[in-house]
Design an enzyme around this catalytic site. Structure first.
Site, PDB file in Angstrom:
ATOM      1  N   TYR A  70       0.822  -1.213   0.000  1.00  0.00           N
ATOM      2  CA  TYR A  70       0.000   0.000   0.000  1.00  0.00           C
ATOM      3  C   TYR A  70       0.857   1.264   0.000  1.00  0.00           C
ATOM      4  CZ  TYR A  70      -4.284  -2.514  -0.118  1.00  0.00           C
ATOM      5  OH  TYR A  70      -5.302  -3.316  -0.566  1.00  0.00           O
ATOM      6  N   ARG A  73       1.710   1.927  -3.528  1.00  0.00           N
ATOM      7  CA  ARG A  73       0.575   2.501  -4.251  1.00  0.00           C
ATOM      8  C   ARG A  73       0.357   3.960  -3.859  1.00  0.00           C
ATOM      9  NH1 ARG A  73      -4.451  -1.553  -4.025  1.00  0.00           N
ATOM     10  NH2 ARG A  73      -5.421   0.210  -5.107  1.00  0.00           N
ATOM     11  N   ASN A 106     -12.741   2.587  -7.200  1.00  0.00           N
ATOM     12  CA  ASN A 106     -11.371   3.088  -7.062  1.00  0.00           C
ATOM     13  C   ASN A 106     -11.142   3.705  -5.686  1.00  0.00           C
ATOM     14  OD1 ASN A 106     -11.201   2.282  -9.662  1.00  0.00           O
ATOM     15  ND2 ASN A 106     -11.210   4.319 -10.558  1.00  0.00           N
ATOM     16  N   VAL A 107      -9.920   3.531  -5.211  1.00  0.00           N
ATOM     17  CA  VAL A 107      -9.577   4.050  -3.881  1.00  0.00           C
ATOM     18  C   VAL A 107      -8.596   5.216  -3.999  1.00  0.00           C
ATOM     19  CG1 VAL A 107      -9.968   1.798  -2.785  1.00  0.00           C
ATOM     20  CG2 VAL A 107      -7.670   2.358  -3.608  1.00  0.00           C
ATOM     21  N   HIS A 123     -15.189   0.808  -2.266  1.00  0.00           N
ATOM     22  CA  HIS A 123     -14.020   0.037  -1.816  1.00  0.00           C
ATOM     23  C   HIS A 123     -13.100   0.852  -0.900  1.00  0.00           C
ATOM     24  CE1 HIS A 123     -14.234  -3.163  -5.284  1.00  0.00           C
ATOM     25  NE2 HIS A 123     -15.235  -3.248  -4.421  1.00  0.00           N
ATOM     26  N   CYS A 134      -8.736   0.730  18.170  1.00  0.00           N
ATOM     27  CA  CYS A 134      -9.889   1.578  18.521  1.00  0.00           C
ATOM     28  C   CYS A 134     -10.897   1.682  17.383  1.00  0.00           C
ATOM     29  CB  CYS A 134      -9.429   2.972  18.952  1.00  0.00           C
ATOM     30  SG  CYS A 134      -8.760   3.976  17.597  1.00  0.00           S
ATOM     31  N   CYS A 154      -3.799   5.577  19.711  1.00  0.00           N
ATOM     32  CA  CYS A 154      -3.477   4.417  20.564  1.00  0.00           C
ATOM     33  C   CYS A 154      -1.964   4.216  20.703  1.00  0.00           C
ATOM     34  CB  CYS A 154      -4.106   3.140  20.016  1.00  0.00           C
ATOM     35  SG  CYS A 154      -5.883   3.261  19.796  1.00  0.00           S
ATOM     36  N   GLY A 193     -14.454   1.658 -17.483  1.00  0.00           N
ATOM     37  CA  GLY A 193     -13.172   1.114 -17.055  1.00  0.00           C
ATOM     38  C   GLY A 193     -13.208   0.098 -15.931  1.00  0.00           C
ATOM     39  N   SER A 195     -13.573  -4.202 -15.264  1.00  0.00           N
ATOM     40  CA  SER A 195     -13.585  -5.489 -15.966  1.00  0.00           C
ATOM     41  C   SER A 195     -14.895  -6.237 -15.750  1.00  0.00           C
ATOM     42  CB  SER A 195     -12.404  -6.345 -15.497  1.00  0.00           C
ATOM     43  OG  SER A 195     -12.432  -6.465 -14.089  1.00  0.00           O
TER      44      SER A 195
HETATM   45  P1  OAD Z   1      -9.666  -4.222 -13.432  1.00  0.00           P
HETATM   46  O1  OAD Z   1      -8.195  -4.071 -13.450  1.00  0.00           O
HETATM   47  O2  OAD Z   1     -10.238  -5.559 -13.143  1.00  0.00           O
HETATM   48  O3  OAD Z   1     -10.256  -3.766 -14.835  1.00  0.00           O
HETATM   49  C1  OAD Z   1      -9.888  -2.557 -15.427  1.00  0.00           C
HETATM   50  C2  OAD Z   1     -10.702  -2.384 -16.690  1.00  0.00           C
HETATM   51  O4  OAD Z   1     -10.384  -1.141 -17.257  1.00  0.00           O
HETATM   52  C3  OAD Z   1     -10.458  -3.447 -17.763  1.00  0.00           C
HETATM   53  O5  OAD Z   1     -11.696  -3.909 -18.257  1.00  0.00           O
HETATM   54  C4  OAD Z   1      -9.690  -2.689 -18.841  1.00  0.00           C
HETATM   55  O6  OAD Z   1      -9.969  -3.159 -20.150  1.00  0.00           O
HETATM   56  C5  OAD Z   1     -10.222  -1.296 -18.646  1.00  0.00           C
HETATM   57  N1  OAD Z   1      -9.323  -0.192 -19.082  1.00  0.00           N
HETATM   58  C6  OAD Z   1      -7.973  -0.118 -19.002  1.00  0.00           C
HETATM   59  N2  OAD Z   1      -7.527   1.064 -19.425  1.00  0.00           N
HETATM   60  C7  OAD Z   1      -8.628   1.783 -19.778  1.00  0.00           C
HETATM   61  C8  OAD Z   1      -8.824   3.099 -20.294  1.00  0.00           C
HETATM   62  N3  OAD Z   1      -7.802   3.946 -20.520  1.00  0.00           N
HETATM   63  N4  OAD Z   1     -10.089   3.495 -20.554  1.00  0.00           N
HETATM   64  C9  OAD Z   1     -11.145   2.659 -20.339  1.00  0.00           C
HETATM   65  N5  OAD Z   1     -11.008   1.404 -19.852  1.00  0.00           N
HETATM   66  C10 OAD Z   1      -9.777   0.979 -19.576  1.00  0.00           C
HETATM   67  O7  OAD Z   1     -10.227  -3.110 -12.426  1.00  0.00           O
HETATM   68  P2  OAD Z   1     -11.632  -3.063 -11.683  1.00  0.00           P
HETATM   69  O8  OAD Z   1     -12.718  -3.552 -12.549  1.00  0.00           O
HETATM   70  O9  OAD Z   1     -11.744  -1.706 -11.116  1.00  0.00           O
HETATM   71  O10 OAD Z   1     -10.656  -4.604  -5.597  1.00  0.00           O
HETATM   72  O11 OAD Z   1     -11.390  -4.089 -10.522  1.00  0.00           O
HETATM   73  C11 OAD Z   1     -12.377  -4.226  -9.543  1.00  0.00           C
HETATM   74  C12 OAD Z   1     -11.742  -4.533  -8.212  1.00  0.00           C
HETATM   75  O12 OAD Z   1     -10.859  -5.646  -8.345  1.00  0.00           O
HETATM   76  C13 OAD Z   1     -10.833  -3.430  -7.678  1.00  0.00           C
HETATM   77  O13 OAD Z   1     -11.529  -2.431  -6.978  1.00  0.00           O
HETATM   78  C14 OAD Z   1      -9.914  -4.174  -6.770  1.00  0.00           C
HETATM   79  C15 OAD Z   1      -9.607  -5.332  -7.693  1.00  0.00           C
HETATM   80  O14 OAD Z   1      -9.149  -6.478  -7.109  1.00  0.00           O
HETATM   81  C16 OAD Z   1     -10.010  -4.836  -4.451  1.00  0.00           C
HETATM   82  O15 OAD Z   1      -8.811  -4.639  -4.286  1.00  0.00           O
HETATM   83  C17 OAD Z   1     -10.905  -5.333  -3.362  1.00  0.00           C
END
Ligand code: OAD
Length: 252
Positions: A70, A73, A106-107, A123, A134, A154, A193, A195
């Protein structure tokens, strides 16, 4: 006119004729800001197992290792700025006012930096931490944090953790309730954006569709949503969203 140009026009028509707009975003919306995605090319989960860094079990086993992930990141995130996609979404919010909800997985805080206010960070947020003793959550901008970060109240031995949702953890009920309400109220859902593999965000499209909303998706590739969307815009969010917005405002 290319298929994608037609989709852009269709997306603009759907949003332009809507009363209530919901936007659901994932890592792809921040990719052009320099924040890596999780899956696909350059994705974080290609080189590291989420079980080792994004579960409470991993944190209990090795908090220093989880914090090093983290901290990396946070250090990378500190130099990232909102891109035209974040800005276009904030402009859409201005247009819709209270008839607008942004639900993000997104975080990274970039939507807020772009000016979004009606936002549900389901998230969590990487710039916030929570004490494991605490349970108090607070903003923590020290960057990077020490290898063993402890609670500012703490003290020594009271580990803080990132205030994000890990795999196997439940989402904040109030946020989820508000997200569901917005999805049931909207007549257009714009998905950008993500998946579409991680729940509950993966089923937002089902909730919105069931309530009669029309759905637009912007992604650089096909997703599991493909068969259910009304307008599928293939391309980078930072390029496609401003084009859709300018069609809506008539400035393009
Ligand atoms: P992913 O990494 O699974 O998917 C990212 C998506 O963005 C993919 O479908 C890409 O094709 C698309 N992409 C990439 N670049 C892009 C761009 N410039 N414009 C448009 N689309 C683009 O990310 P998330 O779907 O956000 O959770 O993942 C969901 C969760 O899985 C996250 O919040 C995280 C992860 O594990 C935790 O950590 C709990």
């Amino acid at each position: 006119m290319s298929d994608n140009e037609t989709s852009i026009l269709c997306a603009a028509e759907i949003i332009g004729n809507s009363r209530y707009l919901c936007v659901s975003t994932g890592a792809g919306v921040s990719a052009e800001s320099g924040v890596p995605t999780f899956r696909g090319a350059g994705g974080k989960w290609n080189t590291i197992d989420p079980e080792d860094v994004a579960t409470y079990e991993a944190f209990s086993r090795d908090p220093e290792f989880v914090w090093s992930f983290y901290n990396d990141r946070r250090v990378n995130g500190a130099s990232c700025r909102p891109n035209p996609a974040h800005i276009a979404i904030a402009q859409l919010e201005k247009r819709f006012g209270d008839n607008f909800t942004l639900i993000t997985q997104n975080v990274d805080n970039l939507h807020r930096e772009a000016g979004s206010e009606r936002i549900l960070e389901i998230h969590g947020n990487i710039w916030r931490v929570r004490c494991t003793c605490c349970n108090i959550e607070y903003e923590e901008r020290t960057n990077p944090l020490p290898a063993r970060p402890y609670c500012k109240t703490c003290g020594e031995g009271a580990w803080i953790r990132p205030a994000v949702v890990w795999f196997g953890e439940t989402l904040d009920f109030d946020l989820l309730y508000r997200a569901n309400k917005a999805l049931e109220s909207c007549d257009a859902l714009l998905i950008v954006g993500t998946s579409g593999y991680v729940y509950p965000a993966a089923e937002f499209i089902v909730i919105a569709k069931r309530s009669g909303a029309r759905v637009i998706e912007i992604n650089v590739e096909e997703t599991p949503n493909a068969g259910f969307v009304d307008a599928k815009v293939l391309g980078k969010a930072g390029e496609m969203l401003p084009r859709i917005l300018s069609r809506i405002t008539g400035e393009g």
